[in-house]
Scaffold this motif. Structure first.
Motif, mmCIF file in Angstrom:
data_model
loop_
_atom_site.group_PDB
_atom_site.id
_atom_site.type_symbol
_atom_site.label_atom_id
_atom_site.label_comp_id
_atom_site.label_asym_id
_atom_site.label_seq_id
_atom_site.Cartn_x
_atom_site.Cartn_y
_atom_site.Cartn_z
ATOM 1 N N PHE A 118 2.473 9.127 9.589
ATOM 2 C CA PHE A 118 3.163 8.921 8.306
ATOM 3 C C PHE A 118 4.680 8.990 8.469
ATOM 4 O O PHE A 118 5.419 8.275 7.790
ATOM 5 N N LYS A 119 5.120 9.889 9.358
ATOM 6 C CA LYS A 119 6.575 10.007 9.561
ATOM 7 C C LYS A 119 7.126 8.820 10.352
ATOM 8 O O LYS A 119 8.346 8.636 10.409
ATOM 9 N N PHE A 121 6.255 5.589 9.813
ATOM 10 C CA PHE A 121 6.196 4.314 9.091
ATOM 11 C C PHE A 121 7.511 3.565 9.223
ATOM 12 O O PHE A 121 8.580 4.167 9.118
ATOM 13 N N PRO A 123 10.825 1.827 8.314
ATOM 14 C CA PRO A 123 11.630 2.207 7.148
ATOM 15 C C PRO A 123 11.542 1.227 5.977
ATOM 16 O O PRO A 123 11.594 1.637 4.832
ATOM 17 N N ASN A 124 11.395 -0.060 6.236
ATOM 18 C CA ASN A 124 11.349 -1.011 5.119
ATOM 19 C C ASN A 124 10.033 -1.751 5.046
ATOM 20 O O ASN A 124 9.991 -2.950 4.768
ATOM 21 N N LYS A 125 8.973 -1.019 5.264
ATOM 22 C CA LYS A 125 7.652 -1.670 5.252
ATOM 23 C C LYS A 125 7.388 -2.322 3.897
ATOM 24 O O LYS A 125 7.693 -1.757 2.854
ATOM 25 N N ALA A 129 0.995 2.133 1.752
ATOM 26 C CA ALA A 129 0.228 2.642 2.890
ATOM 27 C C ALA A 129 -0.578 3.874 2.527
ATOM 28 O O ALA A 129 -0.133 4.720 1.755
#
Lengths: 365, 365
Positions: A118-119, A121, A123-125, A129
């Motif tokens: 989770f950390k 991911f 940044p601009n997905k 999620a």
């Protein structure tokens, strides 16, 4: 009308978490390169088979799952590629003025390091999620809730090692080994039977979870039909790893009985075997099975230390659970030495392993 | 037609993870008792307002979310209760022969300890579970994807402390304090403005995520309209905690400037204020606002050490981030002493805090 359905997880093995030197995140270059080589396959699969018109009837959002995601970063690359390909499909077919939202479910065992995932991911997905803990050998999602399921380098993991191979009374007893490479035929058959059961339950669960028209895209390590496990680096490596455990038992680090009581829950299939297993499931149209072109796979892993790190990142979890943490450094030091001494790994051509790409489409059955 | 939507998370603060003595899991008895007292409210809300006939048109599965779930076990109790109440609704209305599957989304900040949460799932849970990391002040789920959203003891957290209160040039500068209890009116107003913004964005996001007819059930700590923050234990406690930080700064453990640069991102609303904020959102029918009967809340927390542990489990994350880990033991030791010396906490009647139950239903607007 009491509802007794439960969604419990069996025993689980996850890749090493965190971002340290033994972590899966730092040692999954092999899979990442394969994932990049797989990009073309996915793009073509979606262009040819992701039928927006059929699927969009039920669509508020496009739901994608990656099964066996580990802690990244490969899963993010795969997912991003899938989403871009589906968006392109929306744009090119022009049936919708607006691209729907994307929801991505990242699945792995309960013991997977989801905190790290989770950390990490991007940044601009451009998707929503969620993490879904649990074994993909059982149900993970509600009925008809997914449009695209992806799983890369995960289906080689069995739900468990076949119990006969740890049973002294069985003809399939795999004495002195932790894997079926170079073992007698009964051991190989027991592994194959377990793999068949696991593929059956995997496909049964996915058939329930996919909407009609939904796609299941799998990348699975394999060996060519005419070869045996000893013709691959991974098969030979796991045999060597077992021999290190036996060497250690002989000098009092552990015991032979402890080694006999353990087998690795992983299996390398062949195209012919997997083909037959898929064909007996009636819920899918068998769109495609292809061998992935992945020339670069060995170049990055032929250094003995790197091979050892790779193996450790993938198998330490399950080994630690049985043998304890204390002997892991010794085990992988011995293993690195054996790899360095072996001539088998010097020639990358000696590795006959392949990667299969399989594309299935949920039918109406 | 490029799609630029992103789902990034702002700065986040989660409850303490794990299961150790300072963990939220071990120190959330207060919330758990409130959750149990809340059971009746939820049951009645679902019986009166969860309209199976309206909702089932779109239903393959019933999707429930708990926002601000932390690491359990309270979230599991709440979720189990919601599911049982919805199942009962299916049985009693008799419109469906089969109860659908349940999917539960557990949400908290990215920094929440999801690994512990996932490992704590009840062994025979009758639902499919996913973890959704991110701030509930923004979007977390696809459009029209949820049927029931629950959030208990979470909306008192602001997305951030109002910036003016840390600004030396502002009339709202909150010098020498870390919270608005006993502060001048500009500070209180700055906090109230931030809370209003956060409730607006919270309700806007939830309105998009709920299907029409879907329910939003909130439990929010509050104070009666005529009271001030200093009439509550928590308000007084956070003021005391700030005074400990100032005491420490005076003896060289940290600095006053460091204290001035920090304010806690939390706010305790009143029924009147919350009522007005909800009424200005047009996407919901305002079904109910009630004060929760929660007599037992203080009995378990009136011991100074327990109060200190409770505060630590909730606020250590955000404090550590600003002040560093090193002073936490000292801070909470001093704090425990101050609580023990204060006569305010001796009489549980002195605590005027209440809990509001709010029930909203997504309308067609």
């Amino acid at each position: 009308m009491e509802d007794k359905r439960t969604y419990a997880s069996p025993e689980s093995y996850a890749m090493n978490g965190g971002k340290g030197p033994y972590s899966y995140a730092q040692n999954s270059i092999y899979q990442r390169e394969a994932a990049e080589a797989a990009k073309e396959k996915i793009n073509k699969a979606i262009a040819d088979h992701f039928d927006i018109k059929t699927l969009s009837a039920s669509l508020n959002s496009v739901c994608v799952a990656d099964l066996g995601c580990s802690t990244g970063p490969n899963t993010f690359i795969s997912v991003q590629n899938i989403i871009e390909a589906i968006k392109l499909q929306y744009i090119s077919t022009g049936v919708h003025t607006e691209i729907p939202e994307f929801m991505v479910f990242f699945n792995d065992h309960v013991s997977n390091d989801f905190n790290t995932l989770f950390k990490s991911f991007p940044p601009n997905k451009q998707y929503i999620a969620a993490g879904v803990p649990g074994s993909f050998h059982g149900r993970l999602f509600p009925k008809e809730s997914l449009h695209f399921i992806h799983s890369s380098f995960a289906l080689q993991w069995l739900s468990k090692a076949p119990i006969e191979v740890m049973d002294e009374g069985s003809p399939a007893w795999n004495k002195g080994r932790i894997f079926y490479t170079n073992a007698q035929k009964e051991v190989v058959e027991a592994y194959a039977t377990q793999f068949a059961k696991d593929i059956d339950s995997f496909l049964f669960a996915r058939a329930q979870e996919l909407v009609v028209g939904g796609l299941l895209a799998l990348f699975i390590p394999a060996i060519p039909d005419v070869m045996s496990n000893s013709d691959t680096f991974i098969g030979t490596e796991l045999d060597l790893l077992g021999s290190c455990l036996m060497d250690m038992a002989k000098v009092g680090l552990g015991s032979e009985a402890k080694v006999d009581a353990f087998n690795l829950p992983t299996y390398v299939t062949t195209p012919k075997e997997l083909n037959a297993l898929i064909e007996r499931n009636q819920h899918f149209n068998f769109e495609r099975m292809e061998i992935l072109n992945n020339k670069s796979k060995c170049l990055t892993l032929c250094n003995p230390s790197m091979r050892s790190l790779f193996l450790r990142s993938a198998f330490e979890g399950v080994l630690k659970k049985h043998f304890g943490n204390d002997i892991m450094d010794e085990l992988f030091n011995r293993y690195t030495e054996k790899v360095a001494e072996s001539s088998f790994f010097l020639n990358t051509e000696a590795d006959k392993s392949i990667v299969l790409f399989v594309l299935l489409k949920r039918n109406n059955y």
